[in-house]
Write a protein that holds these residues in place. Structure first.
Motif, PDB file in Angstrom:
ATOM      1  N   PHE A 117      -5.969   9.820  -0.792  1.00 62.86           N
ATOM      2  CA  PHE A 117      -6.667  10.586  -1.817  1.00 62.86           C
ATOM      3  C   PHE A 117      -5.943  11.883  -2.169  1.00 62.86           C
ATOM      4  CE2 PHE A 117      -9.998   7.650  -0.537  1.00 62.86           C
ATOM      5  CZ  PHE A 117     -10.549   7.319  -1.770  1.00 62.86           C
ATOM      6  N   ILE A 118      -5.256  12.480  -1.210  1.00 61.21           N
ATOM      7  CA  ILE A 118      -4.456  13.665  -1.538  1.00 61.21           C
ATOM      8  C   ILE A 118      -3.297  13.275  -2.445  1.00 61.21           C
ATOM      9  CG2 ILE A 118      -2.856  15.373  -0.593  1.00 61.21           C
ATOM     10  CD1 ILE A 118      -4.697  15.722   1.774  1.00 61.21           C
ATOM     11  N   ASP A 119      -2.669  12.137  -2.167  1.00 60.19           N
ATOM     12  CA  ASP A 119      -1.556  11.684  -3.005  1.00 60.19           C
ATOM     13  C   ASP A 119      -2.038  11.335  -4.407  1.00 60.19           C
ATOM     14  OD1 ASP A 119       1.114  11.252  -3.432  1.00 60.19           O
ATOM     15  OD2 ASP A 119       1.150   9.228  -2.586  1.00 60.19           O
ATOM     16  N   LEU A 120      -3.218  10.741  -4.517  1.00 63.10           N
ATOM     17  CA  LEU A 120      -3.773  10.429  -5.841  1.00 63.10           C
ATOM     18  C   LEU A 120      -4.071  11.703  -6.624  1.00 63.10           C
ATOM     19  CD1 LEU A 120      -6.229   7.504  -4.973  1.00 63.10           C
ATOM     20  CD2 LEU A 120      -4.143   7.338  -6.340  1.00 63.10           C
ATOM     21  N   GLY A 232       2.309   6.440  -2.140  1.00 56.84           N
ATOM     22  CA  GLY A 232       1.605   6.558  -0.872  1.00 56.84           C
ATOM     23  C   GLY A 232       0.387   5.660  -0.750  1.00 56.84           C
ATOM     24  N   PRO A 233      -0.512   5.621  -1.773  1.00 51.37           N
ATOM     25  CA  PRO A 233      -1.684   4.755  -1.663  1.00 51.37           C
ATOM     26  C   PRO A 233      -1.328   3.281  -1.497  1.00 51.37           C
ATOM     27  CG  PRO A 233      -2.021   6.381  -3.383  1.00 51.37           C
ATOM     28  CD  PRO A 233      -0.600   6.518  -2.946  1.00 51.37           C
ATOM     29  N   PHE A 234      -0.232   2.839  -2.117  1.00 49.21           N
ATOM     30  CA  PHE A 234       0.181   1.443  -1.970  1.00 49.21           C
ATOM     31  C   PHE A 234       0.704   1.178  -0.558  1.00 49.21           C
ATOM     32  CE2 PHE A 234       1.029   2.234  -6.615  1.00 49.21           C
ATOM     33  CZ  PHE A 234      -0.084   1.546  -7.058  1.00 49.21           C
ATOM     34  N   LEU A 235       1.421   2.144   0.003  1.00 49.23           N
ATOM     35  CA  LEU A 235       1.871   2.006   1.389  1.00 49.23           C
ATOM     36  C   LEU A 235       0.679   1.975   2.344  1.00 49.23           C
ATOM     37  CD1 LEU A 235       4.951   4.438   1.482  1.00 49.23           C
ATOM     38  CD2 LEU A 235       5.011   1.948   1.726  1.00 49.23           C
ATOM     39  N   ALA A 236      -0.314   2.846   2.083  1.00 48.15           N
ATOM     40  CA  ALA A 236      -1.499   2.890   2.944  1.00 48.15           C
ATOM     41  C   ALA A 236      -2.282   1.583   2.866  1.00 48.15           C
ATOM     42  CB  ALA A 236      -2.389   4.067   2.546  1.00 48.15           C
TER      43      ALA A 236
END
Length: 258
Positions: A117-120, A232-236
């Motif tokens: 969520f921080i990356d988004l 980042g969200p895709f990696l997570a």
């Protein structure tokens, strides 16, 4: 393995409570604020949120998504993060049961929720999470029977090194940064928790999902090739896919092409 219903409820509620704290981290860490003090308060009127107004999910529903004092709308993302964390905690418990791997991967999933969520929001992956996460993942590998400390160490090196190489080659060819160092540190953290065996599958899943999401977005944005989409969200997400279903997916893949 069958577990009593109260353990299911406990793990979900625990996850929701942790998710409430993760909301604080998501908001405050990018601003450089303390995640401990002051207590949670309305960002509009500054009124401190009382304990019974801060019960995960339920308080937001009872308050109809508004501040009890000034009635300013409260984002639905707060209960979403709480519910998401509760579901992830429940999935981890059902995947690993009553063993030390469960609290280790609860820490792992909580960190990934904050990072996502921080990356988004800001298109950054804070060092305050990824760098300690690398160390925590390496140390906690001793609690996971199927991941040795050498697997974890190789995961750090392969995870961080592979994305760093991609970023370096891209910059060499284009003169531009195509991937932030935050993604490099994040993949090193994923390698620490999941082992070197997970690195390539996670990159593959993340690239595939990123393409499925990114290409339509670029089309909708009139083929804007400069559209910034955080990786980042895709990696997570891919790390969670590997954590819960990676072995089954790889086994199916090898069987399908045999």
């Amino acid at each position: 393995m069958y577990y009593p219903l109260y353990l299911d409820l406990y793990t979900f509620v625990l996850g929701c409570v942790i998710g409430s704290f993760l909301n604080v981290c998501i908001y405050r860490i990018p601003e450089g604020l303390s995640i401990v003090r002051p207590a949670s308060r309305c960002p509009n009127c500054g009124q401190a949120i009382l304990w019974y107004q801060n019960v995960p999910i339920l308080s937001w529903l009872l308050l109809r998504g508004r501040c009890a004092r000034c009635a300013v709308p409260i984002s639905a993302r707060y209960p979403l993060v709480e519910a998401l964390t509760g579901i992830l905690f429940w999935l981890v418990f059902h995947a690993f049961g009553l063993q030390w791997a469960t609290p280790v991967y609860w820490i792992f999933t909580a960190a990934l929720v904050v990072i996502t969520f921080i990356d988004l929001d800001h298109q950054i992956i804070p060092n305050a999470i990824s760098l300690p996460g690398i160390l925590v993942g390496f140390v906690c590998s001793i609690a996971i029977p199927w991941i040795s400390w050498t697997d974890s160490l190789l995961g750090i090196l392969l995870g961080g090194g592979s994305l760093y190489l991609v970023a370096a080659v891209y910059r060499l060819l284009t003169g531009k940064d195509g991937m932030g160092m935050g993604d490099v540190k994040l993949l090193a953290m994923l390698g620490a928790f999941l082992g070197w065996q997970a690195v390539l599958p996670v990159i593959f899943f993340a690239s595939l999902i990123g393409s499925l999401v990114g290409v339509p977005l670029m089309i909708l944005r009139r083929a804007d090739s400069k559209l910034a989409i955080p990786f980042g969200p895709f990696l997570a997400l891919s790390a969670h896919i590997y954590l819960f279903w990676g072995t089954a997916i790889i086994r199916w893949y090898l069987t399908f092409f045999r």
